[in-house]
Design a protein around this motif. Sequence first.
Motif, PDB file in Angstrom:
ATOM      1  N   GLU A   1       0.853  -1.153  -0.043  1.00 54.61           N
ATOM      2  CA  GLU A   1       0.030  -0.078  -0.001  1.00 54.61           C
ATOM      3  C   GLU A   1       0.891   1.353  -0.137  1.00 54.61           C
ATOM      4  O   GLU A   1       0.703   2.139  -0.669  1.00 54.61           O
ATOM      5  N   GLN A   2       1.872   1.212   0.999  1.00 52.56           N
ATOM      6  CA  GLN A   2       2.835   2.328   1.032  1.00 52.56           C
ATOM      7  C   GLN A   2       3.518   2.467  -0.431  1.00 52.56           C
ATOM      8  O   GLN A   2       3.974   3.554  -0.849  1.00 52.56           O
TER       9      GLN A   2
ATOM     10  N   LEU B   1       2.277   1.854  -3.479  1.00 54.65           N
ATOM     11  CA  LEU B   1       1.643   2.356  -4.494  1.00 54.65           C
ATOM     12  C   LEU B   1       1.547   3.891  -4.222  1.00 54.65           C
ATOM     13  O   LEU B   1       1.520   4.586  -5.103  1.00 54.65           O
TER      14      LEU B   1
ATOM     15  N   GLY C   1      -6.387  -6.980  -5.143  1.00 49.41           N
ATOM     16  CA  GLY C   1      -7.171  -5.757  -5.319  1.00 49.41           C
ATOM     17  C   GLY C   1      -6.154  -4.534  -5.741  1.00 49.41           C
ATOM     18  O   GLY C   1      -6.427  -3.382  -5.662  1.00 49.41           O
TER      19      GLY C   1
ATOM     20  N   PRO D   1      -3.113  -3.100  -8.185  1.00 50.20           N
ATOM     21  CA  PRO D   1      -2.841  -2.719  -9.490  1.00 50.20           C
ATOM     22  C   PRO D   1      -1.464  -3.384  -9.783  1.00 50.20           C
ATOM     23  O   PRO D   1      -1.071  -3.120 -11.110  1.00 50.20           O
ATOM     24  N   PHE D   2      -0.627  -3.989  -8.954  1.00 51.87           N
ATOM     25  CA  PHE D   2       0.848  -4.261  -9.290  1.00 51.87           C
ATOM     26  C   PHE D   2       0.547  -5.512 -10.057  1.00 51.87           C
ATOM     27  O   PHE D   2      -0.282  -6.506 -10.268  1.00 51.87           O
ATOM     28  N   ARG D   3       1.539  -5.725 -11.154  1.00 56.26           N
ATOM     29  CA  ARG D   3       1.622  -6.814 -12.223  1.00 56.26           C
ATOM     30  C   ARG D   3       1.970  -8.016 -11.214  1.00 56.26           C
ATOM     31  O   ARG D   3       2.820  -8.163 -10.419  1.00 56.26           O
ATOM     32  N   LYS D   4       1.098  -8.990 -11.717  1.00 57.19           N
ATOM     33  CA  LYS D   4       1.125 -10.337 -10.777  1.00 57.19           C
ATOM     34  C   LYS D   4       2.663 -11.074 -10.795  1.00 57.19           C
ATOM     35  O   LYS D   4       3.121 -11.442  -9.668  1.00 57.19           O
TER      36      LYS D   4
END
Lengths: 206, 772
Positions: B134-135, B137, B538, B540-543
Amino acid sequence: MLILALIPLLSYARSTPEASDANAFIATLKRPPPARTPFAEARFMRVLDKPLVVSGELAWLGGDRLERRVDAPNRETATIADGEVTQQREGKKPRSFSLQRAPQLKVLLDSFVALLGGDPSRLGDAFDVKLARGDVHWTLTLTPRDARIAKQISAIRIDGAGTEPGCMRMEEADGDVAIDLLGDLATKMPATPTRENLAALCGGAP
Amino acid sequence: MRRGARIALLICWLLALAGLGLLIAQRLVVSTDLRSFMPAPTTPDQKLLMEQVGEGPGSRLLLVAIDGASDEKLAALSRGLSAKLRSDSAFSQTINGDFDLGMLDDQLLPYRYLLSPTLDTASFDRDYLADQLEQRLDDLGSPAATLLKGLLPRDPTLEVLKLAEQWTPAHSPEVRDGVWFSSRGEALLLVQTRAAGFDPGAQGEAIDRIRAAFAALPDSAGAHLTLSGPGYFSVVVNAQTRSEADWIGRISTIGFIVLMLAAYRSVRSLLLGALPVVSGALAGIAVMTLAFSEVHGITLAFGFTLLGVAQEYPIRLLSHRRAGETAIESVRGLWPLLLTAIASACIAYLAFYASGVGGLKQLAVFTITGLLAAGLTTRYALPWLLPDNVRDVESTPGLAAFRNFLDRLPRPRWLPVPVALVAVLMLVFAPGPFWQNDLSALTPLPRDLLATDARLRGELGAPDVRYLLIVEGATADDVLAVSQSVEPRMRALVAKKALDAFELPSIYLPSQAVQRARQAKLPAPDALDASLESALEGMPFRKDLFAPFRHDVEMARTALPLTPQAFVRSPLGQRLAAMLVQRGDHWIGLGTLSGVRDPDAVAALGADFGGNVRLLDLKEASESLVVEYRTRILHALLAATALLLVTITLALRSVRRAWHVLAPMTLATFLVLAVERAAGIPLSLFHLVALILAAGLGLHYALFFERDTDDPAEQRRTLHATVVCVVSALLVFGMLGWSSIPVLRAIGLTVSLGVAFHFCLSILMAPHARQD
C-alpha cells in the motif's frame, strides 16, 4: 555564388520570428505567485496492470518553490525548496531527498516555474522547445537538454487552449507515462483512464 | 707536511665524505611515523594507543569543506571530488551524504534481510506485506516514483533504504542538492585515508592527492577547499616547524661564519674547521643506515642538535695553538683532555641506547658515531691540513683585559651552597606542573585551525579522536555479539546526552546468531507466495512483478550467514575492516564516539560486560606512555651520570679534580631546571635532550678551565676557545629560543641558559683562581 552562400543564413534568419513567436506566447501564460491549480494524474507504469490515479493541487509559491498536494487516494504533500524534496504523509515522519535524484520533479519544477513565471529563456535553457498552434488549441513540446535528465525523462507535452494549460504529459525513457489534467479538466478524469481517452480529452493543437 | 701530501690527504678526506654521502643517498630511508619514536607499549591500552595513533578510524579521517561558489556548483564539486577519491586506492572511504545504493554489491544484496533489523519486529506475513505494498503504491503516485520504481520488484519493503539510513552517520549534516552542507553553506565530505594518521609524510601525500583531484575538477577555479583532521594537523605542524627551523638555521649559520672569521681571521681555518663536524654527521647517518632499515626524522633533528658539541673540537684546536707551534704538536697537547671530553659525551649518550626506545637507540648510534668521527678526524686528519703559520689568539685585543676582569671576580669557596639553595627553593616553589605530559602542547596548532576542526567535526558528527569504545572477544563473531548487546545501552546514553552519537561494528554486520534468528523468521517459498498473493489482491501491481523479491528472500533464507571476511570485500566493508581488527589470539572492535560529554558514564558500561567493553581515553594512554618514556630516560641518565663520574675520576686520577669538573656542570644543569621551572615552564622530553647537550658543552668548559696552567697566555687561549664556543652556541640556540614553536623554543632556551650558567659557574668554581 554569393547568393548560394547566403541561403543557410537566410533560413536561419527565417526561424527567428518563429522563436520569438513562441517566446511571446509563453509570456502570455504568466501568472503571479502563488499560482494554484487542481490536478488529476494518471500514471501508466510497467510495474502496474492498470494506471494509478491521484488528484490534488499543484501550487507555485514563487521562486523555485513548488508544492504538490495529493488529496486522493491518500493525503500527501510534497514540497520542493532549495533543491530538496520533502514528502509529508499523514502519521509518518517527513522524508527528504535531493532534487538531483528525482529528475521527474526537476523537470516539473523547470517547466512549471518557467511557464508560470513567463520566463521563456529559462524554459529554453532547460529544454528544446517546440510550439504548435491552432486557432485556440496549442501544444508545447519540451525535450530536456541535460543528458542526465533525458536518460529518464524523454519529453514533456503541454496542451492547452487560449492562455490556459489543460494537460501535461510526461514521457519517461522506460515507456512509463504520467498524464496530468489541470485546471477545469482536473474534474474530468475518466473512471478507467487509458492513454487514448486522455489524449482525446486533452485535444491540443491539430 | 709537504704541500702535495697535504692536498692528497684533503682529497682523500673529501673522497671519503663523498663516499659516505653516496652510501647515505642510496640507503637512507627517512620515516616520519611518530610511532617509531615512541617507547614500546606495555599496557594493553598503550598497545591499542600505538595502533590507534596510526590505524584508528578516527585518526585517519580527514574533514573536507568546499566553499566559494553557488550551492549547485558546490554540490557538483562535492560529487566530482568524492567520485575521484573513491576510485583512488590511497583512500579507504569517501562519504559526502550522497548515499550510493551500489555500495552493497549485487552478490550481497540478498543479505539485506539478515543485516536490517526489520525482521526483529516484523515478519513477512500477509498483513505486513499488504501494508508495505500500500505504501509503495503511494510512493509510485508521489514525486519519489522514479527513485523507487527500479527497486520495487526486488525490494518492495525497501530494506536497502533502511540500511542506508542505518549506515549514515547519526548526526549527519543537512543535505542540499544531494550532498552534505554545513550551516555556513560549505559542501562537506569525510575522507578516510589508508595511510596512518600521524605519519606526516604519508598524510602529506594523501592531502596532495585530494588537492590535485579537486584542482582537476571543472569549475573548481573559484571554489576553496578547507581540510582538517589529525592527519592534516600533523602535516601543518611539520611544515611550520621545518620552515621556522630553516630560517632560524640560515640566520645563525651566517652569524656563526662571521664569528669564526672574526675569531681566527682565516677562511681556510673556517672551511677546514667545518670538516670534522661534517665528517661526524655523515659517518653517523651512514652507520645508522647500515644498522637500521629506516631512520626516523626526529632522530636526525635531535642528532644534529646533539652533534653541536663536536664543533668544540676544532675550535679548541684552533684556539689553543701557540705561535710557532705546529698544529700537530698542539693537538698532541690537547688530546688527553679532548679524549676525556669525547669519551664522557659518548658515555652520556649511551644512556639513550639503554632506554630501549627505537628512535632513541638510533639517536645514540648517530651521536656516538658522530662524536667519535669528529673527534678522531680532529686529532688525526685536521692538524695536517691547517696552515703552518697562524696568529696566536692569545694576543686578541681585549682578551687579556677580560681574563683579568674574570680573575679579579670574587670566588668564595662557599659559592655552590647558596646557588644550590636558590635552585632548590626555585624548584620547590615553582608554579604549575613539573612535567609536560601532553605531547600536543609542544606543537600547538593555530587557534583558527582548531576552531575550524571543532566546527566541521560538530557539523559532520565526525568521531572524537580522543575516545574509543573497545569491545573484545575471542572471535570476530564474539565481538559482534557483545557489540550488539552494547548498542541499546549506548542508545540510552545518547538519550541521556552523555554523548552525541556512536558507531559500533555490529551496526554494519550483526553477529551470526542474530543473522540466524532473522533467517528463521523468513518464510519458505510456499508461505511467502501465499502471503504475497493474498496481499496483492485488489492492487494494481503486475502479478509476476515480485519474482526477484521471492528469489532474494529464498537466497537469504538458505544462505550461510555473512562473515566479516566476506563482508570486508564489499565496498562498504572497508568501514567494518577499520572497526574490527584481530590482535594476536583475540579480536577487538573499535566503536567510535562523538561529542562525549560524560566519559565516566560511558566507562561505567564496562562493569556490566565482564571486562569485554571499555572506554579507551587515548589522551590518558598517551600521557602514561610519555611518563613511562621519561622515566626510562631519567633512569638511563642516572646510570650515565654514575658512569661519567667514574670516567672523569679515572681520567683525571683525582677525586678532587673530578669534583672541580663535575660540580659546576651538575650545579649549572640544576640551575637551568630551576630557572625554567620558576618561569612556570613544565618540562618535556625536549628539555631533557637540550639539558644533555648543554651538560656536554658545560663539561668541556669545566674540563678546560680546570686544566688552567699558570701560563697566562695559555689561560687566555683557554678563555678564547671557551668564549668562541659559548658565543657560537648562544648564537645558534639563542635564535631558536625566540621561535614561536614551543619545541624549538624549549631546545633553544634550555641550551642558551645552560651554556651561560655552565660558563659562569665553571669560571667561578675553577680551582686555580682560589689558589692565587
